[in-house]
Scaffold this motif. Structure first.
Motif, mmCIF file in Angstrom:
data_model
loop_
_atom_site.group_PDB
_atom_site.id
_atom_site.type_symbol
_atom_site.label_atom_id
_atom_site.label_comp_id
_atom_site.label_asym_id
_atom_site.label_seq_id
_atom_site.Cartn_x
_atom_site.Cartn_y
_atom_site.Cartn_z
ATOM 1 N N GLY A 1 -7.625 9.609 4.653
ATOM 2 C CA GLY A 1 -8.317 8.381 4.267
ATOM 3 C C GLY A 1 -7.331 7.630 3.004
ATOM 4 N N TYR A 2 -6.164 8.000 3.255
ATOM 5 C CA TYR A 2 -5.312 7.284 2.231
ATOM 6 C C TYR A 2 -4.978 5.589 2.716
ATOM 7 C CZ TYR A 2 -4.268 11.617 0.079
ATOM 8 O OH TYR A 2 -4.338 12.798 -0.423
ATOM 9 N N LEU A 3 -4.983 5.363 3.975
ATOM 10 C CA LEU A 3 -4.492 4.263 5.062
ATOM 11 C C LEU A 3 -5.811 4.099 5.882
ATOM 12 C CD1 LEU A 3 -0.637 5.034 5.580
ATOM 13 C CD2 LEU A 3 -1.936 3.362 3.840
ATOM 14 N N ALA B 1 -1.771 9.413 -14.158
ATOM 15 C CA ALA B 1 -2.945 10.093 -13.878
ATOM 16 C C ALA B 1 -4.069 8.909 -13.556
ATOM 17 C CB ALA B 1 -3.509 10.721 -15.099
ATOM 18 N N ALA B 2 -3.971 7.740 -14.384
ATOM 19 C CA ALA B 2 -4.616 6.617 -14.059
ATOM 20 C C ALA B 2 -4.395 6.188 -12.687
ATOM 21 C CB ALA B 2 -4.579 5.620 -15.323
ATOM 22 N N LEU B 3 -3.178 5.955 -12.254
ATOM 23 C CA LEU B 3 -2.996 5.553 -10.850
ATOM 24 C C LEU B 3 -3.660 6.465 -9.745
ATOM 25 C CD1 LEU B 3 0.685 4.368 -11.559
ATOM 26 C CD2 LEU B 3 -1.249 2.761 -10.929
ATOM 27 N N MET B 4 -3.286 7.891 -10.236
ATOM 28 C CA MET B 4 -3.836 8.751 -9.320
ATOM 29 C C MET B 4 -5.591 8.403 -8.773
ATOM 30 S SD MET B 4 -2.808 12.762 -9.115
ATOM 31 C CE MET B 4 -1.332 12.302 -9.199
ATOM 32 N N ALA B 5 -6.114 8.171 -10.182
ATOM 33 C CA ALA B 5 -7.623 7.967 -9.898
ATOM 34 C C ALA B 5 -7.838 6.623 -9.589
ATOM 35 C CB ALA B 5 -7.956 7.970 -11.313
ATOM 36 N N ARG B 6 -6.987 5.690 -9.470
ATOM 37 C CA ARG B 6 -7.565 4.436 -8.992
ATOM 38 C C ARG B 6 -7.161 4.396 -7.519
ATOM 39 N NH1 ARG B 6 -5.369 -0.973 -9.369
ATOM 40 N NH2 ARG B 6 -3.259 -0.525 -10.171
ATOM 41 N N ILE B 7 -6.029 4.909 -7.107
ATOM 42 C CA ILE B 7 -5.606 4.241 -5.825
ATOM 43 C C ILE B 7 -5.478 5.379 -4.921
ATOM 44 C CG2 ILE B 7 -3.314 3.657 -4.756
ATOM 45 C CD1 ILE B 7 -2.891 1.954 -7.381
ATOM 46 N N PRO B 8 -6.148 5.633 -3.872
ATOM 47 C CA PRO B 8 -6.029 6.670 -2.669
ATOM 48 C C PRO B 8 -4.846 7.057 -2.272
ATOM 49 C CG PRO B 8 -7.767 5.287 -2.372
ATOM 50 C CD PRO B 8 -7.014 4.319 -3.402
ATOM 51 N N GLY B 9 -4.328 8.459 -2.653
ATOM 52 C CA GLY B 9 -2.996 8.835 -2.160
ATOM 53 C C GLY B 9 -1.816 8.604 -2.904
ATOM 54 N N TRP B 10 -2.243 7.912 -4.163
ATOM 55 C CA TRP B 10 -1.132 7.739 -4.873
ATOM 56 C C TRP B 10 -0.128 8.732 -5.190
ATOM 57 C CZ3 TRP B 10 1.512 9.517 -9.370
ATOM 58 C CH2 TRP B 10 2.448 8.669 -9.877
ATOM 59 N N GLY B 11 1.243 8.536 -4.940
ATOM 60 C CA GLY B 11 2.305 9.647 -5.029
ATOM 61 C C GLY B 11 2.369 10.703 -3.919
ATOM 62 N N ALA B 12 1.660 10.672 -3.043
ATOM 63 C CA ALA B 12 1.594 11.542 -1.886
ATOM 64 C C ALA B 12 3.010 11.804 -1.374
ATOM 65 C CB ALA B 12 0.677 11.238 -0.623
ATOM 66 N N LYS C 1 0.813 -1.351 -0.014
ATOM 67 C CA LYS C 1 -0.009 0.106 0.098
ATOM 68 C C LYS C 1 0.881 1.332 -0.081
ATOM 69 C CE LYS C 1 -4.464 1.692 1.365
ATOM 70 N NZ LYS C 1 -5.409 1.113 0.579
ATOM 71 N N SER C 2 1.816 1.324 0.786
ATOM 72 C CA SER C 2 2.825 2.415 0.885
ATOM 73 C C SER C 2 3.453 2.618 -0.408
ATOM 74 C CB SER C 2 3.806 2.089 2.241
ATOM 75 O OG SER C 2 3.060 2.117 3.299
ATOM 76 N N ALA C 3 3.916 1.561 -1.194
ATOM 77 C CA ALA C 3 4.684 1.958 -2.115
ATOM 78 C C ALA C 3 4.011 2.573 -3.352
ATOM 79 C CB ALA C 3 5.066 0.424 -3.001
ATOM 80 N N TRP C 4 2.578 2.630 -3.209
ATOM 81 C CA TRP C 4 1.712 3.321 -4.188
ATOM 82 C C TRP C 4 2.145 5.138 -3.758
ATOM 83 C CZ3 TRP C 4 0.715 1.368 -8.529
ATOM 84 C CH2 TRP C 4 0.131 -0.003 -8.366
ATOM 85 N N LEU C 5 2.099 5.017 -2.307
ATOM 86 C CA LEU C 5 1.916 6.297 -2.031
ATOM 87 C C LEU C 5 3.325 7.003 -2.458
ATOM 88 C CD1 LEU C 5 1.050 6.243 1.931
ATOM 89 C CD2 LEU C 5 -0.440 6.878 0.098
ATOM 90 N N MET C 6 4.413 6.232 -2.679
ATOM 91 C CA MET C 6 5.762 6.787 -3.012
ATOM 92 C C MET C 6 5.733 6.852 -4.552
ATOM 93 S SD MET C 6 7.775 5.130 -0.068
ATOM 94 C CE MET C 6 7.088 5.195 1.715
ATOM 95 N N GLY C 7 4.795 6.342 -5.245
ATOM 96 C CA GLY C 7 4.639 6.753 -6.683
ATOM 97 C C GLY C 7 5.039 5.455 -7.630
#
Lengths: 382, 202
Positions: free
Chosen positions: A341-343, B20-31, A195-201
């Motif tokens: 609400g990300y986690l 853009a697609a990832l940001m739309a699909r996954i909450p917090g993507w790239g935060a 889940k955290s890997a997505w937060l990091m892009g």
């Protein structure tokens, strides 16, 4: 008070013990309201960690209410609801003063290679843990924090180890935008790392395990692509194919010492204790990451030698990064992610077990029964 | 024949999904895309606020000679007080700490051996109490019935199922071997006693 006690490999029971006393002016005594069993507790339960003594109380994930404080405690008062990082640390030694809280040099006489951990053998300092009604918390002005009013108690207990460790594991990967990240292990730490890997892009997150119900959780909770290694003759080759034969940019080992998938490694490490751990996941990580890539290790291993494929790591020019998580460093940012609400950490909890039935909880978690991912222990003290 | 692609050429495989697609699909993507937003970046943070209001902590009272690694210059000021070393296992542990550093395999192997001795000491001692060890309740094995042991494994292609047969062997094996050894010892002593000639009368 009632407390879980270790009776030897695969055996625990609940016994009557004295409420722990204040041993140091900056101690607090915490009445535990919720604790958890961690995957790394199973290494103790299975007798893998050297100097695990009969009579010790395990448990390094717990929250509760301050019952008593020592004379020098300034930041906590009796009655405060607190969450306690799994690290015991002083806050002032060479390592703590640089943020390496998990590597504290002032709390563990038994070993210099590891800091202090609640309820995690004498190799980690000989502290009784929180799978009990009360627990001693050293350095009360440093480790514990008051639980914010808005925070759910279950989220708070998952912030004491599992979530920060998974989040930290993703940070150790030094992920850049678009990276392919593979996570070995779909237990609590692996799920949080994915889940955290997505937060990091990350551009793609793949989770590997052999338990289908956990892979299902990885798909729904962590939005990950999943593969069951038991379905492939060679998971490394499969991962190479899945990444156009390049390999993943980052691989995270969220399994640790009891990795399955190789009978010889499993028996020599997990059963005969002749290795610090079964390095199956770690070796797969080394072999499935791309050349020049990064392997992040947050799975727990014991201090004895382990048969790791180090030559491959050298020849591939890998960066190997690892540590026990300095939990409290992660909290401010994780609090933000939860509020945004990300986690939602509590989504991974599957079972609530009364302290009196903790032996059955351990067996269920160890044997992976009943779809168990994360069992919490409910204390009975008032 | 198809043209070779990455990694045989310089290009990196294209990501399956756009940012853009990832940001739309996954909450917090790239935060936390910027490393500065990652709390453990950089790894070391000199001068970080910890809450400590001491340069060196007060020393906790040492209530028994606390075993410690010989890689420590001093006894650290704070330590756990669970389960002081006792009996044969305690003697092995004290020896392991006193004699060998953490760098030596002997240190850890002695500690592992002491753990096994410790378990045996306590199991045997418990037999002389009103609360002896109970393998049925202490192993939690009854949860096999209440937590769907069969259904959790059957047809699930779990990698661990193939070697679970060895678990009861390793748990019960030492007890069975010890029992057999005890029977053999008693039998040998009995045979020896029966064969001993009766003392002659003067």
């Amino acid at each position: 008070m009632r407390a879980m006690v270790y009776r030897g490999p695969y055996k625990i029971r609940v016994e009557e013990k004295d409420i722990p006393p204040i041993e140091h002016p900056n101690d607090a005594i915490v009445r535990v309201t919720t604790a958890a069993i961690c995957g790394s507790d199973l290494h103790l339960y299975h007798g893998m960690m050297p100097d695990t003594r009969v009579g010790m109380t395990f448990g390094h994930e717990f929250v509760g209410v301050v019952h008593d404080v020592g004379s020098s405690v300034q930041n906590l008062a009796v009655g405060d609801r607190v969450m306690v990082p799994f690290n015991v640390y002083c806050g002032s030694c060479y390592f703590c003063s640089r943020g390496l809280f998990s590597n504290c040099h002032n709390v563990n006489p038994n070993a210099t290679a590891v800091g202090g951990i609640y309820g995690y053998s004498h190799t980690c300092g000989g502290y009784d843990g929180g799978q009990a009604e009360y627990v001693r918390v050293p350095f009360a002005d440093v480790g514990p924090s008051k639980i914010p009013d808005w925070m759910d108690e279950v989220d708070a207990v998952l912030l004491t180890d599992a979530l920060p460790t998974g989040y930290f594991g993703a940070q150790l990967g030094d992920i850049v935008e678009g990276d392919t990240v593979v996570v070995f292990g779909a237990g609590p730490v692996g799920l949080f790392a994915a889940k955290s890997a997505w937060l990091m892009g990350a551009g793609r997150v793949i989770v590997i395990d052999h338990l289908e119900y956990r892979l299902e959780k990885a798909r729904t909770f962590a939005h990950a692509e999943t593969y069951n290694f038991a379905e492939y003759g060679d998971i490394v080759v499969h991962l190479k194919k899945a990444t156009d034969y390049l390999g993943a940019d980052v691989v995270i080992d969220a399994v640790g010492a009891e990795a399955d998938g190789n009978f010889l490694q499993h028996v020599t490490a997990t059963k005969l204790k002749l290795q610090g751990g079964s390095p199956v996941a770690l070796n797969w990580a080394i072999d499935s990451v791309r050349k020049g890539g990064t392997v992040s290790v947050v799975g727990a291993y014991g201090p004895i030698f382990t048969a790791v494929k180090f030559g491959d790591a050298v020849n591939k020019g890998l960066t190997l990064r690892m540590n026990q998580c300095p939990v409290k460093r992660q909290w401010p940012r994780l609090f933000e992610h939860i509020r945004n609400g990300y986690l939602k950490p509590s989504d991974i909890v599957t079972h609530h077990v009364p302290l009196e039935h903790i032996a059955e909880g351990y067996h269920m978690f160890s044997a992976k029964l009943d779809g168990c991912i994360k069992p919490l222990i409910i204390s009975t003290a008032d | 024949m198809t043209e070779p692609a990455s990694p045989y050429t310089a290009g990196k495989p294209m990501p399956k999904e756009s940012a853009a697609a990832l940001m739309a699909r996954i909450p917090g993507w790239g935060a936390d895309l910027d490393p500065k937003d990652r709390p453990s970046f950089p790894r070391e943070h000199p001068g970080i606020e910890t809450g400590a209001h001491w340069d060196f902590p007060e020393r906790q009272q040492e209530k028994w000679p606390r075993e410690r690694s010989i890689e420590h210059a001093i006894l650290p000021p704070v330590f756990g007080t669970s389960t002081p070393p006792k009996g044969a296992s305690g003697a092995i542990r004290k020896y392991a700490y006193k004699k060998y550093s953490e760098a030596r395999a002997a240190h850890w192997l002695l500690l592992i051996a002491a753990d096994r001795v410790d378990a045996w000491e306590h199991h045997l001692r418990s037999l002389a109490t009103l609360h002896p060890d109970n393998p049925l309740t202490e192993t939690g094995v009854l949860s096999e019935f209440t937590r769907h042991g069969f259904r959790s494994r059957a047809g699930k292609r779990r990698a661990d199922v193939s070697h679970q047969w060895i678990d009861p062997v390793l748990v019960a094996g030492p007890w069975v071997l010890a029992g057999l050894g005890a029977v053999a010892a008693v039998r040998a002593l009995t045979v020896r006693a029966l064969r001993r000639p009766a003392p002659r009368r003067k």
